[in-house]
Design a protein around this motif. Structure first.
Motif, PDB file in Angstrom:
ATOM      1  N   ASN A  43       6.205  -0.349  -0.253  1.00  0.00           N
ATOM      2  CA  ASN A  43       7.073  -1.332   0.401  1.00  0.00           C
ATOM      3  C   ASN A  43       8.500  -0.816   0.514  1.00  0.00           C
ATOM      4  OD1 ASN A  43       5.268  -3.431   1.020  1.00  0.00           O
ATOM      5  ND2 ASN A  43       5.349  -4.234  -1.065  1.00  0.00           N
ATOM      6  N   LEU A  71       2.371  -0.009  -5.075  1.00  0.00           N
ATOM      7  CA  LEU A  71       2.561  -0.952  -3.972  1.00  0.00           C
ATOM      8  C   LEU A  71       4.038  -1.207  -3.728  1.00  0.00           C
ATOM      9  CD1 LEU A  71      -0.281  -3.535  -4.737  1.00  0.00           C
ATOM     10  CD2 LEU A  71      -0.321  -1.624  -3.119  1.00  0.00           C
ATOM     11  N   ASP A  72       4.812  -1.371  -4.804  1.00  0.00           N
ATOM     12  CA  ASP A  72       6.261  -1.544  -4.662  1.00  0.00           C
ATOM     13  C   ASP A  72       6.893  -0.317  -4.008  1.00  0.00           C
ATOM     14  OD1 ASP A  72       6.170  -4.043  -5.788  1.00  0.00           O
ATOM     15  OD2 ASP A  72       6.774  -3.381  -7.792  1.00  0.00           O
ATOM     16  N   SER A  90      -2.564  -7.838   0.703  1.00  0.00           N
ATOM     17  CA  SER A  90      -1.652  -8.955   0.974  1.00  0.00           C
ATOM     18  C   SER A  90      -0.218  -8.631   0.574  1.00  0.00           C
ATOM     19  CB  SER A  90      -2.125 -10.208   0.235  1.00  0.00           C
ATOM     20  OG  SER A  90      -1.913 -10.094  -1.164  1.00  0.00           O
ATOM     21  N   GLN A  91      -0.025  -7.661  -0.313  1.00  0.00           N
ATOM     22  CA  GLN A  91       1.316  -7.321  -0.773  1.00  0.00           C
ATOM     23  C   GLN A  91       2.031  -6.321   0.106  1.00  0.00           C
ATOM     24  OE1 GLN A  91       0.340  -6.427  -5.084  1.00  0.00           O
ATOM     25  NE2 GLN A  91       2.088  -7.784  -5.334  1.00  0.00           N
ATOM     26  N   LEU A  93      -2.506 -13.642  -4.979  1.00  0.00           N
ATOM     27  CA  LEU A  93      -1.304 -12.958  -5.440  1.00  0.00           C
ATOM     28  C   LEU A  93      -1.062 -13.242  -6.924  1.00  0.00           C
ATOM     29  CD1 LEU A  93       1.063 -13.530  -2.412  1.00  0.00           C
ATOM     30  CD2 LEU A  93       0.056 -11.377  -3.144  1.00  0.00           C
ATOM     31  N   ALA A 120       0.705  -1.868  -9.242  1.00  0.00           N
ATOM     32  CA  ALA A 120       1.843  -2.649  -8.773  1.00  0.00           C
ATOM     33  C   ALA A 120       3.026  -1.747  -8.451  1.00  0.00           C
ATOM     34  CB  ALA A 120       2.237  -3.683  -9.821  1.00  0.00           C
ATOM     35  N   GLN A 165      -0.933 -10.472 -10.485  1.00  0.00           N
ATOM     36  CA  GLN A 165       0.402 -10.233 -11.043  1.00  0.00           C
ATOM     37  C   GLN A 165       0.379 -10.380 -12.553  1.00  0.00           C
ATOM     38  OE1 GLN A 165       2.834 -12.949  -8.809  1.00  0.00           O
ATOM     39  NE2 GLN A 165       3.113 -11.525  -7.131  1.00  0.00           N
TER      40      GLN A 165
END
Length: 340
Positions: A201, A197-198, A222-223, A336, A194, A340
């Protein structure tokens, strides 16, 4: 979307009829794919479908025995089978790639600061204090704590997630327009996944970087992505925006990928695996490569390879017998929620 080769486009990268063979065995069968500036494109499918080979071929990184044909244009410049000089002008400077296993990509006997500084010198000519300052900035940018102290550490002194961050820092050293992330979260636990991925982004938001995200993890895709291409046996079999593909997967293979995702919350249901395995490139079926594993297959599927037809700007499908329009077992929202 695939566009006519003579048309004026605003794409940063255009792959046209990209084909790869090893010892006469075809493993990529005419890939058409565009990446626009600042766009995030996901490339998904099982191992062996050709996701990584597509981009290794595009950048001229396959071994010498590979036979590569087709067209790869970067900002309008053709680089497929180009000379070393033309490729070096693109690799690292315009397009950077982070590979699947950071621990095998980092030199274990060189301090990490030196490795980042080397990339800065190669791509931007920085050295000495200027290279150190920029390397520390990149380490801070990707979230390495206490960068000044850790600048002189060796790769084994960093965790797996930190090594992946360092690989991203090295990729950013050349200030590329496109970052190709090849399975960047595969070997990491869910929390670190996570965070990576953050980070991707955030980097896109701050730098305007385009991204190709290669993964088998639909939840991760999807993220970070706006558009998704599904690959099977060296071909793109379905593509569309994330919202289109997740709400209405039409290829039986895409639906199978969704149905094979485990649900970690909510009512219990049996996970439905896709039967069989990806076919050996030496022994592909005569028709659709997925037909031996497909419950929808009919005689036409077993003898005629479907072409990729486009429906609208981004939607594409290569299937004689697409599944219905009802959502699969998991919607985009549930996927999603499940990660999480």
């Amino acid at each position: 979307m695939t566009k006519a080769s003579g048309a004026m486009t605003s794409n940063f990268v255009e792959l046209r009829d990209l084909r790869v063979a090893f010892d006469g065995v075809q493993v990529l069968h005419g890939i058409h794919l565009d990446v626009a500036p600042g766009e995030a494109v996901g490339l998904v499918g099982e191992s062996g479908c050709g996701k990584s080979v597509t981009w290794l071929a595009a950048l001229g990184l396959l071994p010498g025995k590979a036979e590569v044909s087709g067209s790869v244009r970067v900002s309008g410049q053709e680089i497929c089978n180009a000379g070393r000089g033309a490729l070096e002008a693109v690799r690292g400077g315009k397009i950077a790639m982070i590979f699947q296993d950071p621990s095998s990509s980092l030199n274990p006997v060189l301090r990490i600061g030196r490795q980042i500084a080397e990339a800065l010198f190669i791509h931007r000519g920085l050295k000495g204090a200027a290279a150190r300052t920029e390397a520390l900035r990149l380490m801070d940018l990707v979230g390495i704590p206490d960068a000044h102290r850790r600048f002189d550490h060796f790769p084994h002194e960093f965790s797996g997630g930190q090594c992946q961050r360092l690989m991203i820092a090295m990729a950013l050293a050349g200030e590329p327009d496109l970052l190709i992330a090849d399975e960047p979260t595969t070997a990491l636990d869910a929390t670190i996944q996570a965070q990576i991925l953050d980070l991707l982004n955030r980097l896109r938001a701050e730098t305007g970087l385009a991204l190709v995200f290669i993964s088998h993890d639909l939840g991760a895709v999807s993220q970070v992505c706006e558009r998704v291409c599904v690959m099977y046996a060296g071909r793109i079999v379905e593509q569309g925006t994330v919202s289109e593909l997740f709400s209405e997967p039409r290829h039986p293979y895409t639906r199978g990928l969704f149905d094979a995702i485990p649900m970690l919350d909510g009512p219990r249901s049996r996970m439905v695996p896709i039967p069989g395995t990806v076919p050996n490139p030496r022994h592909l079926p005569a028709g659709c490569s997925f037909s031996p594993r497909c419950a929808n297959a009919v005689e036409l599927c077993r003898h005629d390879m479907p072409a990729l037809h486009h429906d609208g700007a981004d939607r594409g499908l290569a299937c004689h017998r697409p599944v219905g329009t009802a959502p699969g077992r998991l919607s985009q929202t549930r996927i999603l929620e499940s990660i999480q």
